[in-house]
Scaffold this motif. Structure first.
Motif: not given
Ligand code: FE
Ligand code: FE
Ligand code: ZN
Length: 297
Positions: A102, A107, A141
Motif C-alpha cells: 500500500k 495493487e 491490495p
C-alpha cells in the motif's frame, strides 16, 4: 498490438525507484519485485522519497501502477499449521507485506499458496483460505494465488485446488496469477491456450487472472519440476508463449518474465522482451545476451 510486458527486477538500496530504472533499461512497461530477498523475511523500512521519485519516473514513462506486481517471499507457508507459531508468523508477515505494498502504491501481490507437508490436501487448502481470511482487509491490495508446478506437496497445482481456496475466501481482494512454466509442469498443455482459458473460465472465471508469469520450462509436460527456461529454449516453445502474450482475452493483464540469467550472470530480459515484441524467436539468445553485456566491459 500494445503488449504489457516486463520482468522480475531487483529491489535494492534505491528501492522502488531502482526497480523502475531497471525495468526501463530492459524496455519493459511492467515489472515485478520482491520487497527484499525472496528467500528470507528480513525487510528494511521504506523510504517515501524514493517511492515518490519512482512514481514520478513511472508517470513520465507511462508505466501504470496496475502493471507493477509485488511477489511475497516463497518461504512463507499458509498451508501447514502443524507448527502454529510458523503459520502465524507467515500470516503476520503477509499482513506487513500488504501494508508495504500500500505504501508503494502497488495493487497486486503474488503469493504461492503453500505446501501441505504431511497434512491432508483438503486440510491444507482450508488452512490457506483461513489464513487469507485473517490477512486480507477490505482496502488491501489484491492477493494473487500463483498456479504451482506440483513439486513435493505444493497446493494450487490444479485449477480445482485453486478454485477450492478462492471459493472459501470471503474478500473480493483475491485473484490468480498463472505461470506458464508451472502450468506446463503441472500437466496443462498450453499449446492450445484457448482451450486452457475456457477451462479456467468455467472453474474460476477468466476475470480473476491479474498477472501472467511468462516462462519457458526446462522439463516436459507434467514433470512436476518447476525449473524455468529462457523464452523459446524450453519444452513450451516460442509460439505457445507468444500466443499467451498476445491472447486478446488477457490483453490488459501484465506478462512478467521470470526466466533465468544466462550462465547465472547476464540478465536476458532486454533481448527476450525485444524478441517477444517483434514476435520473432531468437535461437541465438544465449550468445546475443552475452555479447550484449560484453560490449560494456
Ligand atoms: Fe512465484
Ligand atoms: Fe512464477
Ligand atoms: Zn517457478
Amino acid at each position: 498490438m500494445k503488449m504489457i510486458l516486463g520482468c522480475h527486477v531487483n529491489f535494492t538500496n534505491e528501492q522502488l525507484l531502482g526497480s523502475v530504472k531497471q525495468a526501463l533499461s530492459y524496455g519493459a512497461n511492467a515489472f515485478m519485485f520482491y520487497t527484499g530477498a525472496p528467500q528470507n523475511t528480513i525487510r528494511k523500512p521504506l523510504d517515501s522519497h524514493l517511492t515518490e521519485e519512482a512514481m514520478q519516473l513511472m508517470k513520465e514513462n507511462k508505466i501504470s501502477t496496475k502493471h507493477v506486481i509485488c511477489h511475497a517471499p516463497y518461504i512463507i507457508n499458509l498451508a501447514n499449521n502443524k507448527d502454529l507459531e510458523k503459520w502465524q508468523f507467515s500470516i503476520q508477515f503477509l499482513k506487513q507485506e500488504l501494508k508495504r505494498c500500500k505504501e508503494l502504491n502497488v495493487e497486486y501481490i503474488v503469493v504461492h499458496p503453500g505446501s501441505a507437508v504431511g497434512l491432508e490436501k483438503n486440510v491444507a487448502l482450508q488452512n490457506i483460505s483461513d489464513a487469507l481470511n485473517f490477512i486480507i482487509e477490505p482496502d488491501s491490495p489484491m492477493i494473487l494465488l500463483e498456479t504451482m508446478a506440483g513439486k513435493g506437496s505444493e497446493c494450487g497445482c490444479t485449477l480445482e485446488e485453486l478454485k477450492q481456496i478462492v471459493n472459501q475466501v470471503h474478500s473480493k481482494n483475491i485473484g490468480v496469477c498463472i505461470d506458464t512454466c508451472h502450468l506446463n509442469d503441472a500437466g496443462y498443455n498450453i499449446s492450445d491456450f484457448d482451450a486452457f482459458l475456457e477451462k479456467f473460465d468455467q472453474l474460476i472465471g477468466i476475470e480473476n487472472i491479474h498477472c501472467v508469469h511468462l516462462n519457458d520450462s526446462k522439463n516436459p509436460l507434467g514433470a512436476h519440476k518447476d525449473r524455468h527456461e529462457n523464452i523459446g529454449l524450453g519444452s513450451i516453445g516460442f509460439q505457445s508463449l507468444y500466443q499467451v502474450l498476445t491472447c486478446p482475452k488477457l490483453k490488459d493483464v501484465p506478462k512478467i518474465l521470470e526466466t533465468p540469467y544466462i550462465e547465472r550472470a547476464y540478465p536476458p530480459y532486454k533481448l527476450e522482451i525485444l524478441s517477444l515484441q517483434q514476435g520473432k524467436f531468437n535461437p541465438n539468445l544465449v550468445e546475443d545476451v552475452k555479447n550484449d553485456y560484453k560490449k560494456f566491459l
